[in-house]
Design an enzyme around this catalytic site. Structure first.
Site, mmCIF file in Angstrom:
data_model
loop_
_atom_site.group_PDB
_atom_site.id
_atom_site.type_symbol
_atom_site.label_atom_id
_atom_site.label_comp_id
_atom_site.label_asym_id
_atom_site.label_seq_id
_atom_site.Cartn_x
_atom_site.Cartn_y
_atom_site.Cartn_z
ATOM 1 C CD1 TRP A 128 6.313 -4.694 1.420
ATOM 2 C CD2 TRP A 128 4.618 -5.950 0.670
ATOM 3 N NE1 TRP A 128 5.281 -4.543 2.287
ATOM 4 C CE2 TRP A 128 4.212 -5.306 1.851
ATOM 5 C CE3 TRP A 128 3.716 -6.791 0.014
ATOM 6 C CZ2 TRP A 128 2.948 -5.472 2.393
ATOM 7 C CZ3 TRP A 128 2.448 -6.954 0.558
ATOM 8 C CH2 TRP A 128 2.077 -6.300 1.739
ATOM 9 C CG HIS A 157 -2.172 -0.431 -0.972
ATOM 10 N ND1 HIS A 157 -2.521 0.188 0.201
ATOM 11 C CD2 HIS A 157 -0.828 -0.402 -1.016
ATOM 12 C CE1 HIS A 157 -1.437 0.562 0.835
ATOM 13 N NE2 HIS A 157 -0.387 0.217 0.123
HETATM 14 C C1 DLZ Z 1 1.298 -2.210 1.652
HETATM 15 C C2 DLZ Z 1 1.746 -2.941 0.423
HETATM 16 C C3 DLZ Z 1 0.864 -3.783 -0.275
HETATM 17 C C4 DLZ Z 1 -0.549 -4.002 0.140
HETATM 18 N N1 DLZ Z 1 1.257 -4.474 -1.334
HETATM 19 C C5 DLZ Z 1 2.539 -4.346 -1.771
HETATM 20 C C6 DLZ Z 1 3.003 -5.052 -2.907
HETATM 21 O O1 DLZ Z 1 2.290 -5.861 -3.529
HETATM 22 N N2 DLZ Z 1 4.279 -4.852 -3.297
HETATM 23 C C7 DLZ Z 1 5.135 -4.002 -2.662
HETATM 24 O O2 DLZ Z 1 6.287 -3.856 -3.083
HETATM 25 N N3 DLZ Z 1 4.722 -3.322 -1.571
HETATM 26 C C8 DLZ Z 1 3.476 -3.471 -1.117
HETATM 27 N N4 DLZ Z 1 3.062 -2.781 -0.007
HETATM 28 C C9 DLZ Z 1 4.044 -1.970 0.744
HETATM 29 C C10 DLZ Z 1 4.234 -0.550 0.165
HETATM 30 O O3 DLZ Z 1 5.014 -0.571 -1.000
HETATM 31 C C11 DLZ Z 1 4.959 0.344 1.206
HETATM 32 O O4 DLZ Z 1 6.118 -0.299 1.656
HETATM 33 C C12 DLZ Z 1 4.077 0.688 2.402
HETATM 34 O O5 DLZ Z 1 2.859 1.249 1.976
HETATM 35 C C13 DLZ Z 1 4.795 1.692 3.349
HETATM 36 O O6 DLZ Z 1 5.061 2.932 2.688
#
Ligand code: DLZ
Length: 162
Positions: A29, A95
């Protein structure tokens, strides 16, 4: 707000990373940010003497997965320290809080469970620019800082256990 360049440190005060083995777990992400953190961490480890073959780099989908990725590193490889790198950018929902709290607690627990350094390289920012500033931008690279922290913690362990 942080004002100093995170990557400004005294090169001579960092112990040699010779013989140390590192695992780096990177969240996919916000990869523009986390990829830059990873490059900073790897370059810094190498500047201080770590060998390519002693750095294992693995990716996980998001920051929430960093804890288990780090545990896999400790469980299934022979690394001495694990660096986790992620970036959570605050959105409109809670979140952000849940992910940040989960990773913070998870990484803290791993430090205690394995008696190894697990270094917390999670950017938790209000917006993308603040993250870019800390991933090779005007405030340095938090990946560099995570690498230095890993080396210093392993040097401390060596010192106390020899
Ligand atoms: C779902 C999500 C969101 C909304 N934002 C981020 C973020 O800003 N940075 C990040 O590393 N991951 C995000 N995720 C994904 C979650 O970390 C995770 O991969 C999912 O909830 C699945 O477990």
């Amino acid at each position: 707000m942080a004002t100093k360049n995170l990557s400004e440190y005294d090169l001579t005060s960092v112990p040699a990373a010779t013989g140390m083995k590192f695992g780096i777990v990177v969240a996919e992400w916000n990869y523009e940010i986390t990829g830059a953190l990873a490059r900073g961490a790897i370059d810094t480890l190498k500047i201080h003497g770590a060998k390519d073959e002693n750095i294992i780099l693995k990716h996980v989908p998001g920051s929430f997965e960093l804890t288990l990725g780090a545990q896999y590193m400790a469980e299934f490889t022979d690394v001495d320290a694990v660096i986790v790198l992620g970036c959570v950018i605050q959105g409109e929902t809670r979140h952000f809080d849940f992910i940040c709290n989960g990773v913070t607690q998870g990484i803290t627990n791993l430090n205690m469970k394995y008696n190894k350094p697990f270094i917390f390289g999670l950017l938790t920012t209000g917006n993308q620019q603040q993250a870019l500033d800390r991933a090779g931008g005007k405030l340095g690279n938090k990946g560099d800082e995570a690498a230095i922290t890993a080396i210093k913690m392993l040097a401390l362990k060596r010192e106390l256990t020899k």
